[in-house]
Design an enzyme around this catalytic site. Sequence first.
Site, PDB file in Angstrom:
ATOM      1  N   MET A 237      27.188  81.650  21.073  1.00 54.69           N
ATOM      2  CA  MET A 237      26.984  81.734  19.760  1.00 54.69           C
ATOM      3  C   MET A 237      27.726  80.397  18.910  1.00 54.69           C
ATOM      4  O   MET A 237      27.181  79.887  18.133  1.00 54.69           O
ATOM      5  CB  MET A 237      27.631  82.818  19.030  1.00 54.69           C
ATOM      6  CG  MET A 237      27.480  83.072  17.628  1.00 54.69           C
ATOM      7  SD  MET A 237      28.278  84.408  16.731  1.00 54.69           S
ATOM      8  CE  MET A 237      27.249  85.844  17.051  1.00 54.69           C
TER       9      MET A 237
ATOM     10  N   TYR B 103      28.820  82.851  29.841  1.00 53.94           N
ATOM     11  CA  TYR B 103      28.272  84.118  29.959  1.00 53.94           C
ATOM     12  C   TYR B 103      27.451  84.372  31.151  1.00 53.94           C
ATOM     13  O   TYR B 103      26.561  83.639  31.336  1.00 53.94           O
ATOM     14  CB  TYR B 103      27.839  84.592  28.642  1.00 53.94           C
ATOM     15  CG  TYR B 103      28.579  84.706  27.538  1.00 53.94           C
ATOM     16  CD1 TYR B 103      29.254  86.004  27.781  1.00 53.94           C
ATOM     17  CD2 TYR B 103      28.511  83.985  26.303  1.00 53.94           C
ATOM     18  CE1 TYR B 103      30.285  86.139  26.465  1.00 53.94           C
ATOM     19  CE2 TYR B 103      29.222  84.195  25.475  1.00 53.94           C
ATOM     20  CZ  TYR B 103      30.378  85.449  25.458  1.00 53.94           C
ATOM     21  OH  TYR B 103      30.975  85.673  24.453  1.00 53.94           O
TER      22      TYR B 103
ATOM     23  N   LYS C 267       7.639  72.339   3.457  1.00 55.88           N
ATOM     24  CA  LYS C 267       7.744  73.513   3.096  1.00 55.88           C
ATOM     25  C   LYS C 267       9.253  73.975   4.213  1.00 55.88           C
ATOM     26  O   LYS C 267       9.716  72.988   4.740  1.00 55.88           O
ATOM     27  CB  LYS C 267       6.826  74.028   4.022  1.00 55.88           C
ATOM     28  CG  LYS C 267       6.314  73.708   5.454  1.00 55.88           C
ATOM     29  CD  LYS C 267       5.048  74.145   5.668  1.00 55.88           C
ATOM     30  CE  LYS C 267       4.603  73.892   7.174  1.00 55.88           C
ATOM     31  NZ  LYS C 267       3.249  73.910   7.449  1.00 55.88           N
TER      32      LYS C 267
ATOM     33  N   ARG D 258      -6.661  81.570  10.692  1.00 54.64           N
ATOM     34  CA  ARG D 258      -5.650  82.193  10.152  1.00 54.64           C
ATOM     35  C   ARG D 258      -6.057  82.377   8.761  1.00 54.64           C
ATOM     36  O   ARG D 258      -6.153  83.706   8.353  1.00 54.64           O
ATOM     37  CB  ARG D 258      -4.381  81.489  10.375  1.00 54.64           C
ATOM     38  CG  ARG D 258      -4.110  81.256  11.615  1.00 54.64           C
ATOM     39  CD  ARG D 258      -2.567  80.382  11.702  1.00 54.64           C
ATOM     40  NE  ARG D 258      -2.551  79.295  10.852  1.00 54.64           N
ATOM     41  CZ  ARG D 258      -1.528  78.211  10.752  1.00 54.64           C
ATOM     42  NH1 ARG D 258      -0.448  78.562  11.543  1.00 54.64           N
ATOM     43  NH2 ARG D 258      -1.378  77.315   9.851  1.00 54.64           N
TER      44      ARG D 258
END
Length: 364
Positions: free
Chosen positions: A300, A252, A35, A130
């Site tokens: 990023m 940052y 998957k 689930r």
Amino acid sequence: MTRPILAQINLAALRANLQVARERAPGAQVLAVVKANAYGHGLMRVLPALADADGLALLELDAAVALREHHYARRILLLEGFFGTGELPEIAARRLAVVVHHSEQVRMLETTSLARPLEVFIKVNTGMNRLGFKPDQVHDIAERLSRASSVAALRLMTHLARADEDDGVQEQLQAFEHACSGLSYPRSVANSAGVIKFATVGGDYVRPGIMLYGSSPFPYDTADMLGLKAVMTLRSELIAVQDLKANDSVGYGGGYTAARAHRVGVIACGYADGYSRHAPNGTPVLVCGKKVRTAGRVSMDLMTVDLSEVPEAGIGSPAVLWGEGLSVDDVAAAASTVGYELLCAVTTRVPFVTTEVGSVDIEL
Ligand SMILES: *Cc1c(COP(=O)(O)O)cnc(C)c1O
């Protein structure tokens, strides 16, 4: 020259890991779980290395159809089944097996006639809470499906919630046994953790996923200890080096401040490539084959590492973000996540190459 990031997929490692799964579950058929685009590795890319599996399991119908179009002939199991009757003719035409986990799916099968009836895995909720039927519904559901003309064969399955814990499966196995008593259909229980730890409980079909990709399903047993080899190696290079003085900060928010003068390397890899922004200062990275630590926030497109331990490193030095030499599980642990999430997250801007062997002399 292009931006130096690259995900290298080692098919020999995948074959070897599949063999480990086979040996751990003797007598069971192995349905390799693919998957999420084979856990981010690329379904079609890894397919040749899974030729020895007895079948594949995934949940995306379009990917299952693509497999048939590539002439994949063995069993394909849709782990969430179908979402509406509109999908059933395609599922039947492509000979896909389906999980059925709620009564609406049963109703759809009872009221749809298909050119080719389906193999159906009845999912039993034994405690994961689930998907699946309560244990006391299973006989009734099996009875209804056995009468439906759209159903060719029945199997019973469940999914383990805590197979990574020592006594994590007993309750669920008892509930499964109870739910299935008197039903002689073949069974499927084990994921990777179940295959490795509870070889005897796996059932007739086992469903290993993460172990095939060389990541450990356990917090304490490493992939190495389990004999699993990394399939994906995420590589890049240093594209800049900065000399820091004491008290200089990096990135940052000034996320890292140097306690003393040292160098930092800037690696062409960031969260837009799929590297986790949650990886804190100190997350391991290999530079020139040596373990170094991140210093500063992942941004990023870039991340920064402390080069104190690697005086030989400079622009163009190779970096391994995870894979050969640095388990994705170690990176995941530092970033408070699991190897699964990191492997699935590599983005489309990262080029992939396939190799037959683990090789470090790839031309970046
Ligand atoms: C994803 C999945 C698996 C594989 O689990 P791993 O922990 O990756 O081995 C097995 N069964 C089901 C139903 C799944 O959804």
